[in-house]
Design an enzyme around this catalytic site. Structure first.
Site, PDB file in Angstrom:
ATOM      1  N   LYS A 145      44.133 -45.330  37.561  1.00 16.55           N
ATOM      2  CA  LYS A 145      43.358 -44.151  37.948  1.00 16.55           C
ATOM      3  C   LYS A 145      43.972 -42.869  37.380  1.00 16.55           C
ATOM      4  O   LYS A 145      43.248 -41.999  36.878  1.00 16.55           O
ATOM      5  CB  LYS A 145      43.259 -44.079  39.477  1.00 16.55           C
ATOM      6  CG  LYS A 145      42.415 -45.190  40.076  1.00 16.55           C
ATOM      7  CD  LYS A 145      42.520 -45.267  41.591  1.00 16.55           C
ATOM      8  CE  LYS A 145      41.723 -46.444  42.129  1.00 16.55           C
ATOM      9  NZ  LYS A 145      41.845 -46.600  43.595  1.00 16.55           N
ATOM     10  N   GLN A 198      45.011 -44.920  48.656  1.00 14.39           N
ATOM     11  CA  GLN A 198      44.836 -46.261  48.118  1.00 14.39           C
ATOM     12  C   GLN A 198      44.887 -47.315  49.224  1.00 14.39           C
ATOM     13  O   GLN A 198      45.805 -47.332  50.030  1.00 14.39           O
ATOM     14  CB  GLN A 198      45.916 -46.551  47.068  1.00 14.39           C
ATOM     15  CG  GLN A 198      45.802 -47.917  46.417  1.00 14.39           C
ATOM     16  CD  GLN A 198      44.541 -48.058  45.594  1.00 14.39           C
ATOM     17  OE1 GLN A 198      44.135 -47.142  44.880  1.00 14.39           O
ATOM     18  NE2 GLN A 198      43.913 -49.218  45.681  1.00 14.39           N
ATOM     19  N   ASP A 250      36.568 -41.376  46.992  1.00 12.36           N
ATOM     20  CA  ASP A 250      36.309 -42.802  47.201  1.00 12.36           C
ATOM     21  C   ASP A 250      34.948 -43.033  47.854  1.00 12.36           C
ATOM     22  O   ASP A 250      34.402 -44.134  47.811  1.00 12.36           O
ATOM     23  CB  ASP A 250      37.398 -43.420  48.090  1.00 12.36           C
ATOM     24  CG  ASP A 250      38.473 -44.138  47.273  1.00 12.36           C
ATOM     25  OD1 ASP A 250      38.155 -44.572  46.149  1.00 12.36           O
ATOM     26  OD2 ASP A 250      39.607 -44.259  47.756  1.00 12.36           O
TER      27      ASP A 250
END
Length: 289
Positions: free
Chosen positions: A81, A125, A148
């Site tokens: 990422k 995460q 997200d």
């Protein structure tokens, strides 16, 4: 299950754009859809958008990633990422915390990042250690910075067909469908009995496998010429080499003999997920302004 529900909702929203994939019954093997190639296209679009934004006098978008623990897979995902962010011109940072961090301490860190005007996009995460409630953490991230798309507000706005941060993986799947051709979508998951699953997939033009079960979807379960999008990612031991390798939820070699289109694992949905995360980050920067 959240990703599966999101895929279904996105598919419902896309039905007004339906068209058929051009498949052939005489095709010997499926066309392998390169998620890497499509993700590269999307990153080029994001890079152009970011540079236009910066040239207009705005601050360069910034993504903050919180990584808890020493999970090797999580560290690998986060590295992908941040590398992608650098590639498209988005600045980023990774904040690593020990696995014994308390839920309260993690919430305090998220609050600080929520209120930091320099941070446009924020993600924590997953998975998190067992002593931390993932839903509480996801809902602690500001909806405006939730790249997200996991916050309940963003999920709710998506269900109401309003502008919001879409979850990156389902959005990536929809982009694969849109950029390759659109059709009816069936989503397989671990709670569907195999007999029912076979019945559904045999009449579907597109099968999206998102179950977390290696090689669940086999050739006898799909319609001739169907497009198969494999969202699963499972680490298994190679019987020949004895080393671990990544596989999806689809029996790739078997299904490709019957399908019209298929995504590989790795190199399919994974790169698209990261690319859509970058799109959400520039979107977050604009929304904050």
């Amino acid at each position: 299950m959240a990703a599966i529900r999101t895929l279904r909702k996105l598919c419902q929203h896309s039905q007004h754009q339906v068209c058929k994939l051009h498949t052939s019954a005489s095709r010997q093997e499926a066309v392998v859809i390169s998620g890497k190639k499509l993700a590269r296209q999307i990153r080029e679009e994001v890079r152009a958008d970011v540079e236009k934004w910066v040239l207009a006098g705005h601050r360069r978008p910034h993504l903050s990633v919180v990584l808890v623990g020493e999970n090797p897979a999580s560290h690998s995902y986060v590295l992908n990422k941040t590398r992608s962010a650098a590639d498209v011109g988005i600045s980023s940072e990774t904040i690593v915390k020990h696995s014994d961090i308390s839920e309260e301490e993690l919430l305090d860190l998220i609050y600080k990042l929520n209120t930091d005007h320099r941070v446009d996009g924020l993600l924590v995460q997953l998975p998190l250690p067992d002593h931390i409630d993932e839903r509480i953490i996801c809902n602690a991230v500001s909806p405006a910075k939730d790249v997200d798309g996991f916050h309940v507000v963003n999920v709710g706005r998506m269900c109401l067909d309003q502008s919001t941060m879409l979850p990156a993986t389902p959005w990536g799947v929809m982009e694969i469908i849109k950029r390759t051709g659109d059709a009816t979508v069936t989503i397989s998951h671990r709670y569907t009995p195999k007999e029912q699953l076979c019945q559904h997939t045999k009449i579907a033009d597109i099968i999206v496998a998102a179950a977390g079960i290696p090689n669940l979807i086999t050739s006898d379960m799909i319609k001739e010429g169907a497009a198969v999008i494999d969202v699963g990612i499972n680490r298994v031991q190679d019987p020949v080499t004895g080393k671990s390798r990544l596989v999806g939820d689809v029996d790739f070699e078997g299904v490709r003999q019957k399908a019209g289109f298929i995504t590989p694992v790795p190199g399919g949905v994974g790169p698209m997920t990261v690319a859509m995360l970058m799109k959400n980050t520039i979107k977050a920067a604009k929304n904050v302004l």
